[in-house]
Design a protein around this motif. Structure first.
Motif, PDB file in Angstrom:
ATOM      1  N   LEU A  47       1.648  -2.565   3.688  1.00 56.51           N
ATOM      2  CA  LEU A  47       2.924  -3.044   3.145  1.00 56.51           C
ATOM      3  C   LEU A  47       3.918  -3.399   4.251  1.00 56.51           C
ATOM      4  CD1 LEU A  47       3.372  -0.615   0.148  1.00 56.51           C
ATOM      5  CD2 LEU A  47       3.120  -3.101   0.007  1.00 56.51           C
ATOM      6  N   TYR A 104      -0.229   2.898  -2.845  1.00 52.63           N
ATOM      7  CA  TYR A 104       0.498   2.285  -3.954  1.00 52.63           C
ATOM      8  C   TYR A 104      -0.428   1.377  -4.754  1.00 52.63           C
ATOM      9  CZ  TYR A 104       4.703   3.654  -1.414  1.00 52.63           C
ATOM     10  OH  TYR A 104       5.680   4.364  -0.765  1.00 52.63           O
ATOM     11  N   VAL A 106      -0.636  -1.875  -6.792  1.00 54.04           N
ATOM     12  CA  VAL A 106       0.162  -3.104  -6.847  1.00 54.04           C
ATOM     13  C   VAL A 106      -0.522  -4.078  -7.800  1.00 54.04           C
ATOM     14  CG1 VAL A 106       1.088  -5.019  -5.493  1.00 54.04           C
ATOM     15  CG2 VAL A 106       0.934  -2.743  -4.486  1.00 54.04           C
ATOM     16  N   SER A 161       7.404  -6.139  -0.407  1.00 55.17           N
ATOM     17  CA  SER A 161       7.016  -4.862   0.203  1.00 55.17           C
ATOM     18  C   SER A 161       8.086  -3.796  -0.015  1.00 55.17           C
ATOM     19  CB  SER A 161       6.759  -5.044   1.699  1.00 55.17           C
ATOM     20  OG  SER A 161       5.559  -5.739   1.896  1.00 55.17           O
ATOM     21  N   VAL A 164       7.860  -2.523  -3.576  1.00 54.32           N
ATOM     22  CA  VAL A 164       6.714  -1.629  -3.778  1.00 54.32           C
ATOM     23  C   VAL A 164       7.008  -0.270  -3.154  1.00 54.32           C
ATOM     24  CG1 VAL A 164       4.289  -1.219  -3.201  1.00 54.32           C
ATOM     25  CG2 VAL A 164       5.020  -3.491  -3.974  1.00 54.32           C
TER      26      VAL A 164
END
Length: 177
Positions: A47, A104, A106, A161, A164
């Motif tokens: 990220l 994460y 996504v 980014s 997130v």
């Protein structure tokens, strides 16, 4: 290049004189962008690396075309900041989820691919345009608008980014007061 050529001949000449490494970059960013279409799990490292690398590519494009000037950097940074600010309102992507251990989930999206193509396209078109019309390098409007566009496209990656990364729940601290 003669100015009386039909458009198809101009396009053909431009494509013929494009170095092969340019097409390799296009294939690489297309591959990277297509990977973004599917839902996936990403790390904090990824990220942070993606916006830095693509931002550097974008800034290199802007400064390569318009020179290492403060105003070029300022316009590029302004475009980036504007998009990051707008994404505070848009909140894209909406469904990112923190999984723990720096990972994460996504959701997949076509937008990263389109943005990568946008950065590539802006860099390609502005370079070709300036090769054909060198006087535009000194045109105030062109040399302001293009770095803003470069920065705005880079800002999409940074904004994404940051969004997130913000999906991680805040950690609570215990107060002994």
């Amino acid at each position: 290049m003669p100015t009386n050529l039909p458009l198809i001949d101009v396009i053909s000449l431009v494509l013929q004189h494009t170095p092969p490494w340019v097409w390799i970059i296009l294939v690489a960013i297309t591959w990277l962008g297509l990977k973004q279409v599917a839902d996936r799990v990403v790390t904090v490292r990824r990220l942070t690396i993606v916006p830095v690398v693509l931002g550097a590519y974008s800034l290199l494009g802007a400064t390569g075309v318009f020179g290492m000037r403060v105003e070029v950097f300022a316009c590029w940074a302004g475009g980036m900041a504007l998009v990051v600010l707008i994404n505070q309102w848009l909140a894209w992507p909406r469904k990112a989820e923190y999984l723990g251990a720096g990972r994460y989930a996504v959701p997949g999206s076509i937008w990263p691919l389109l943005t990568m193509w946008g950065v590539f396209g802006i860099r390609y078109v502005s370079t070709v345009t300036l090769m054909m019309h060198r006087e535009l390098a000194h045109d105030a409007m062109f040399s302001v608008v293009m770095p803003v566009v470069y920065g705005a496209l880079s800002g999409l990656f940074l904004a994404r980014s940051l969004r997130v990364l913000r999906s991680k729940p805040a950690t609570r601290t215990l107060s002994l007061a």
